[in-house]
Enzyme design. Structure first.
Site, PDB file in Angstrom:
ATOM      1  N   ASP A 366     -13.637  -3.079  -1.165  1.00 24.27           N
ATOM      2  CA  ASP A 366     -12.607  -2.926  -1.495  1.00 24.27           C
ATOM      3  C   ASP A 366     -10.920  -2.215  -2.211  1.00 24.27           C
ATOM      4  O   ASP A 366     -11.612  -1.390  -2.963  1.00 24.27           O
ATOM      5  CB  ASP A 366     -12.103  -5.243  -1.195  1.00 24.27           C
ATOM      6  CG  ASP A 366     -11.064  -4.577   0.436  1.00 24.27           C
ATOM      7  OD1 ASP A 366      -9.924  -4.588  -0.262  1.00 24.27           O
ATOM      8  OD2 ASP A 366     -11.184  -4.758   1.429  1.00 24.27           O
ATOM      9  N   ASP A 367      -9.925  -2.778  -2.497  1.00 23.15           N
ATOM     10  CA  ASP A 367      -9.401  -2.046  -2.825  1.00 23.15           C
ATOM     11  C   ASP A 367      -9.378  -2.080  -4.881  1.00 23.15           C
ATOM     12  O   ASP A 367     -10.457  -3.008  -5.323  1.00 23.15           O
ATOM     13  CB  ASP A 367      -7.953  -3.070  -2.863  1.00 23.15           C
ATOM     14  CG  ASP A 367      -6.540  -2.670  -3.658  1.00 23.15           C
ATOM     15  OD1 ASP A 367      -6.334  -1.796  -4.041  1.00 23.15           O
ATOM     16  OD2 ASP A 367      -5.346  -3.440  -3.200  1.00 23.15           O
ATOM     17  N   ARG A 443       4.651  -5.590  -1.706  1.00 20.00           N
ATOM     18  CA  ARG A 443       3.362  -5.694  -2.703  1.00 20.00           C
ATOM     19  C   ARG A 443       4.150  -3.950  -3.486  1.00 20.00           C
ATOM     20  O   ARG A 443       2.806  -3.598  -3.576  1.00 20.00           O
ATOM     21  CB  ARG A 443       2.634  -5.749  -1.841  1.00 20.00           C
ATOM     22  CG  ARG A 443       1.163  -6.073  -1.761  1.00 20.00           C
ATOM     23  CD  ARG A 443       0.102  -5.685  -1.190  1.00 20.00           C
ATOM     24  NE  ARG A 443      -1.215  -6.286  -2.383  1.00 20.00           N
ATOM     25  CZ  ARG A 443      -2.676  -5.935  -2.137  1.00 20.00           C
ATOM     26  NH1 ARG A 443      -2.182  -4.884  -1.452  1.00 20.00           N
ATOM     27  NH2 ARG A 443      -3.519  -6.660  -2.718  1.00 20.00           N
ATOM     28  N   TRP A 477      -9.250   0.220   6.734  1.00 21.25           N
ATOM     29  CA  TRP A 477      -7.815   1.664   6.962  1.00 21.25           C
ATOM     30  C   TRP A 477      -6.650   0.379   6.657  1.00 21.25           C
ATOM     31  O   TRP A 477      -6.758  -0.118   7.940  1.00 21.25           O
ATOM     32  CB  TRP A 477      -7.424   2.472   7.962  1.00 21.25           C
ATOM     33  CG  TRP A 477      -6.240   3.062   7.630  1.00 21.25           C
ATOM     34  CD1 TRP A 477      -5.502   3.127   7.705  1.00 21.25           C
ATOM     35  CD2 TRP A 477      -6.256   4.272   7.925  1.00 21.25           C
ATOM     36  NE1 TRP A 477      -4.234   3.329   8.242  1.00 21.25           N
ATOM     37  CE2 TRP A 477      -4.934   4.895   8.398  1.00 21.25           C
ATOM     38  CE3 TRP A 477      -7.111   5.762   8.333  1.00 21.25           C
ATOM     39  CZ2 TRP A 477      -4.541   5.804   8.527  1.00 21.25           C
ATOM     40  CZ3 TRP A 477      -6.721   6.647   8.653  1.00 21.25           C
ATOM     41  CH2 TRP A 477      -5.067   6.343   8.469  1.00 21.25           C
ATOM     42  N   ASP A 478      -6.171   0.053   5.412  1.00 22.30           N
ATOM     43  CA  ASP A 478      -5.357  -1.158   5.680  1.00 22.30           C
ATOM     44  C   ASP A 478      -3.838  -0.371   5.534  1.00 22.30           C
ATOM     45  O   ASP A 478      -3.169   0.617   5.757  1.00 22.30           O
ATOM     46  CB  ASP A 478      -5.750  -1.741   3.460  1.00 22.30           C
ATOM     47  CG  ASP A 478      -5.449  -3.078   3.632  1.00 22.30           C
ATOM     48  OD1 ASP A 478      -4.654  -3.824   4.502  1.00 22.30           O
ATOM     49  OD2 ASP A 478      -5.387  -3.639   3.006  1.00 22.30           O
ATOM     50  N   MET A 479      -3.339  -1.451   5.761  1.00 21.46           N
ATOM     51  CA  MET A 479      -1.618  -1.091   5.885  1.00 21.46           C
ATOM     52  C   MET A 479      -1.275  -2.032   5.344  1.00 21.46           C
ATOM     53  O   MET A 479      -1.354  -3.160   6.052  1.00 21.46           O
ATOM     54  CB  MET A 479      -1.074  -0.515   6.959  1.00 21.46           C
ATOM     55  CG  MET A 479       0.055   0.270   6.974  1.00 21.46           C
ATOM     56  SD  MET A 479       1.442  -1.168   7.563  1.00 21.46           S
ATOM     57  CE  MET A 479       2.660  -0.406   8.354  1.00 21.46           C
ATOM     58  N   ASN A 480       0.123  -2.522   4.509  1.00 24.81           N
ATOM     59  CA  ASN A 480       0.222  -4.016   3.178  1.00 24.81           C
ATOM     60  C   ASN A 480       1.683  -4.138   3.283  1.00 24.81           C
ATOM     61  O   ASN A 480       1.699  -4.766   2.934  1.00 24.81           O
ATOM     62  CB  ASN A 480      -0.747  -3.815   1.866  1.00 24.81           C
ATOM     63  CG  ASN A 480      -2.470  -4.309   1.791  1.00 24.81           C
ATOM     64  OD1 ASN A 480      -2.243  -5.587   3.129  1.00 24.81           O
ATOM     65  ND2 ASN A 480      -2.801  -3.559   1.788  1.00 24.81           N
ATOM     66  N   CYS A 526      -6.842  -2.311   9.752  1.00 22.30           N
ATOM     67  CA  CYS A 526      -6.730  -3.531   8.370  1.00 22.30           C
ATOM     68  C   CYS A 526      -5.121  -3.340   8.702  1.00 22.30           C
ATOM     69  O   CYS A 526      -4.129  -2.442   8.617  1.00 22.30           O
ATOM     70  CB  CYS A 526      -7.398  -4.293   7.411  1.00 22.30           C
ATOM     71  SG  CYS A 526      -6.940  -4.972   6.205  1.00 22.30           S
ATOM     72  N   ASP A 548      -6.006 -11.891   6.695  1.00 25.08           N
ATOM     73  CA  ASP A 548      -6.476 -12.419   6.077  1.00 25.08           C
ATOM     74  C   ASP A 548      -7.204 -13.743   5.621  1.00 25.08           C
ATOM     75  O   ASP A 548      -7.658 -14.226   5.003  1.00 25.08           O
ATOM     76  CB  ASP A 548      -5.420 -11.886   5.076  1.00 25.08           C
ATOM     77  CG  ASP A 548      -5.502 -10.495   4.357  1.00 25.08           C
ATOM     78  OD1 ASP A 548      -6.489 -10.129   4.599  1.00 25.08           O
ATOM     79  OD2 ASP A 548      -3.893 -10.352   3.669  1.00 25.08           O
TER      80      ASP A 548
HETATM   81  C1  DGJ Z   1      -4.645  -6.885   2.232  1.00 20.50           C
HETATM   82  C2  DGJ Z   1      -6.568  -6.624   3.591  1.00 20.50           C
HETATM   83  O1  DGJ Z   1      -6.118  -7.414   4.501  1.00 20.50           O
HETATM   84  C3  DGJ Z   1      -7.180  -7.457   2.238  1.00 20.50           C
HETATM   85  O2  DGJ Z   1      -8.746  -7.913   3.451  1.00 20.50           O
HETATM   86  C4  DGJ Z   1      -7.515  -6.666   1.281  1.00 20.50           C
HETATM   87  O3  DGJ Z   1      -7.962  -5.266   1.807  1.00 20.50           O
HETATM   88  C5  DGJ Z   1      -6.468  -6.572   0.632  1.00 20.50           C
HETATM   89  N1  DGJ Z   1      -5.335  -5.785   1.727  1.00 20.50           N
HETATM   90  C6  DGJ Z   1      -6.937  -5.348  -1.065  1.00 20.50           C
HETATM   91  O4  DGJ Z   1      -5.235  -5.124  -1.317  1.00 20.50           O
END
Ligand code: DGJ
Length: 742
Positions: A366-367, A443, A477-480, A526, A548
């Site tokens: 992961d990250d 973030r 593939w995340d997007m926060n 994600c 999450d």
């Molecule tokens: C948000 C994701 O939903 C988590 O599972 C994880 O990948 C974190 N980001 C990592 O920054």
């Protein structure tokens, strides 16, 4: 599947279970007639048009006190004349007028279904699976052609709709509002169901009675959002999970959306779904075209489970695509909750070694693996391994994981950048921001301007490089964060209303290019968990991280709600450590397993921290999943008991040949000496005999008994299971295997 009554100009889309009917009104606009259970396709239907002289209306023809769009059920209402409800379409010309009048021109029926360029859409593999009706409408005053597309499936009770606009004139037109679908239902005696929530509390089921006025859910965040899902269902008050009318409307789109139900003063219900008109404007120059995303409408007479079954079948087999669509998904382990940003290669190899021992097939890093990424303040945009953590890079690590006999997966957040990154230092103009205004962060990160091809290209190049040099089988593939201060310096002032949509087109384009280059890549979507868990993403990523929140009890509601539209094959669900990271709750590892097993299964913890007994349970869970994952992903799913209505949640998966069912029953809080409980099952063969087996129960019964009388539930609190006495019985989950023996 499509019948046209040429004399009455009535169009009837039908299969053996559903019918959808509309007609051409005298004015040339389209009027809606019916959507629901199949009607005899030979009849005449114009008597369904309800029309009366209503005082104090506005009428479209002088001398005629009947014809008002306000009182006619329409198919795709346009703004500006005598209909005062919200329209599906609003187009503005150079003269400033926002009036639009579409008149019927011609129709075309084709076998199969055409794709929508640049957008995700359901598809056929064989032209016999579906028929498509295209209706050409024209606003002659504006020289605007509008093509309505309707696809009806033969075996799935769904109709897919989209709209295409072609500017055939010389004048620039502004599309201010263009919904993907609209339907005027004859009455509004329904309850609406929406899937709403928040970060870590996504897609909770919310039911409202429709009242005069608007009931709506939407997103203005640039992503479909944790808050509301692009979906709306309608059910009659007495509709249950297993019987009664249920309608579902789902948008195949990942950006700003609006799903709206409007009840007028005559109890007529207008449902519409599409790109959120707020903040949207599309400039359509001479000769240019614009296509809306696709909306899918489902009807079932078999209640909400019936509706969900149709969505599941369509979305897992004719929306998801490519190499992984029909393949069993690997059991994965992800290091995020175990390590966050703090790890070096040796930790990961220990982590992977234990996973291998338990039978896990895919290790996901992961990250934190790239650039100067030791916390969330830096590194996003620099998709090169951090050599202090990973001395041999991703290439070296992935080879070592493969040498252990597992596959390797990697986390990316392609759409984002930290200001503390080389990527940002080299391209400070690549982020979305409004000139002269401050830019909000989420973030500590900023959103890259994916409406620009050169920005997508720059990210693609980095990802392509890594994916072609290392052994990467999967990406998360995340997007926060959501988009704010939406503006693109690459577009003129009169195209700024396009940026949100162009951004999503860029996201789709990057997915498409990666899949073209690496067709066997498994992508899991994600967005801080389930912030972009929608049908649009499913076209590129056959599975998504549901939330999450990995706590099994929280997941009951989240996964239950998600199942209204989305199949189990796409629901990423993992067993995590206790106390749970998000809610601090301790739950039995069996419960965590049972809840995660009914999804795309995996682990989110360091197995080296578990004791021997727990490791044995993990091994059994992995083994169970491997031997049942085909039916879990591709079987028929039924919700049996809602966690929103009581202390229990229960669901069932049945193999399509009814040879076997798996039933998961989870009780939230313990009860003492409670009532005898039975759970009526679904989808079994009435006449076959089944063997029911759980930890403490074992008996035989016929399918009809199990569906009518119900499957008896084991209850350890009644004293049946003396060996567990003394243990906390809260959060107890039991998995029942129901296997045909005759
Ligand atoms: C948000 C994701 O939903 C988590 O599972 C994880 O990948 C974190 N980001 C990592 O920054």
């Amino acid at each position: 599947m499509v019948i046209v009554n040429e004399r009455e100009k009535v169009f009837h889309l039908y299969n053996e279970r559903i019918s959808y009917l509309f007609y051409v009104m005298e004015s040339g606009q389209l009027g809606h007639l019916y959507f629901g259970k199949a009607l005899n396709p030979k009849g005449s239907y114009l008597h369904m048009v309800e029309k009366a002289h209503r005082p104090m209306s506005t009428y479209i023809n002088e001398g005629d006190l009947y014809t008002s769009y306000e009182h006619l059920r329409q198919e795709y209402p346009c703004y500006g004349t005598s209909d005062y409800r919200y329209p599906a379409l609003e187009v503005q010309g150079g003269d400033g007028s926002r009036l639009c009048k579409l008149e019927y021109q011609e129709y075309e029926i084709t076998k199969g279904k055409k794709p929508i360029p640049g957008l995700p859409a359901v598809y056929v593999e064989d032209d016999r699976e579906a028929s498509t009706l295209e209706i050409l409408m024209r606003d002659t005053w504006r020289n605007l052609d509008v093509i309505f597309s309707y696809t009806i499936f033969k075996e799935i009770d769904a109709i897919a709709r989209s709209v295409r606009f072609v500017n055939c004139g010389q004048e620039v037109l502004m599309i201010n509002r263009a919904m993907s679908m609209s339907v005027d239902m004859p009455d509004a005696d329904y309850e609406s169901i929406q899937l709403s929530g928040s970060w870590s509390r996504e897609r909770h089921v919310k039911v409202r009675s429709l009242e005069p006025g608007i009931t709506a859910v939407s997103s203005l965040r640039g992503n479909s959002s944790h808050q509301h899902n692009p979906f709306l269902a309608l059910k009659r008050k007495d509709t249950t999970e297993c019987s009664g009318d249920a309608y579902g409307f789902s948008l195949v789109y990942s950006g700003n959306f609006l799903a709206q139900a409007e009840v007028d003063n005559y109890n007529v219900l207008r449902v519409m779904l599409g790109i959120n008109p707020f903040g949207f404007q599309w400039k359509l120059g001479p000769g240019e075209e614009f296509a809306t995303p696709e909306a899918v409408m489902v009807y079932s007479k078999d209640g909400l489970n019936g509706m969900s079954l149709q969505f599941h079948r369509l979305y897992r087999s004719r929306l998801a695509r490519g190499y992984w669509r029909d393949r069993e998904r690997p059991v994965l382990i992800n290091n995020w909750e175990a390590t966050q940003f703090n790890y070096v290669e040796a930790d990961l190899l220990r982590f992977a070694g234990k996973a291998k021992e338990c039978g896990i097939e895919l290790v996901v890093l992961d990250d934190g693996w790239f650039g100067a990424r030791n916390n969330d303040k830096s590194g996003l945009g620099d998709w090169k391994a951090n050599r202090e953590k990973l001395p041999d890079g991703i290439e070296g690590l992935s080879e070592k994981i493969e040498a252990l006999g597992m596959k390797f997966g990697l986390w990316f957040e392609p759409e984002m950048v930290n200001k503390d990154s080389d990527f940002f230092r080299n391209h400070p103009d690549y982020m979305i921001q409004t000139p002269g205004r401050s830019a909000s962060h989420g973030r500590n990160q900023f959103v890259l301007d994916f409406s620009r091809k050169e920005v997508v290209d720059a990210v693609y190049e980095q990802m392509y490089d890594l994916l072609s040099n290392a052994k990467i089988s999967y990406i998360k593939w995340d997007m926060n964060r959501s988009v704010s201060e939406c503006y693109s310096s690459a577009y003129p002032a009169d195209r700024q209303g396009e940026i949100f949509h162009r951004y999503i087109l860029g996201v789709y384009d990057l997915h498409e290019r990666l899949l073209q280059a690496f067709p066997r890549l498994l992508i899991e979507s994600c967005a801080s968990g389930g912030g972009r868990f929608d049908a649009g993403m499913l076209y590129y990523a056959p599975q998504g991280w549901v939330s999450d929140d990995s706590d099994a009890i929280e997941r009951l509601k989240i996964q239950y709600g998600t199942s209204f539209v989305y199949p189990l094959s796409c629901m990423g669900a993992h067993v995590s450590a206790c106390p749970n990271e998000q809610v601090g709750r301790n739950t039995p590892i069996e419960t965590r397993g049972n809840v995660a097993l009914t999804g795309a299964f995996g682990y989110e913890l360091d197995l080296n921290q578990l004791n021997c007994k727990e490791i044995e349970i993990v091994k059994r869970q992995v083994e169970f999943y491997k031997s049942h994952r085909n039916m879990i992903a591709f079987g028929d799913f039924y919700r049996l008991q809602s966690p929103f209505e009581g202390n229990f949640a229960a669901w069932e998966i049945v193999r399509p040949d009814a040879d076997m069912a798996i039933v998961t029953v989870t009780r939230v809080l313990s009860e003492i000496n409670g009532p005898y409980r039975r759970l009526p099952l679904c989808g079994l063969s009435k006449s076959r005999k089944y063997h029911v087996k759980s930890k403490y129960l074992s008996y035989d019964a016929y399918g009809d008994e199990l569906m009518q009388y119900g499957m008896m539930l084991e209850d350890r609190s009644s004293g049946q299971a003396m060996d567990d006495s003394g243990c906390c019985q809260d959060f107890l989950s039991v998995l029942y295997e129901v296997t045909a023996i005759e």
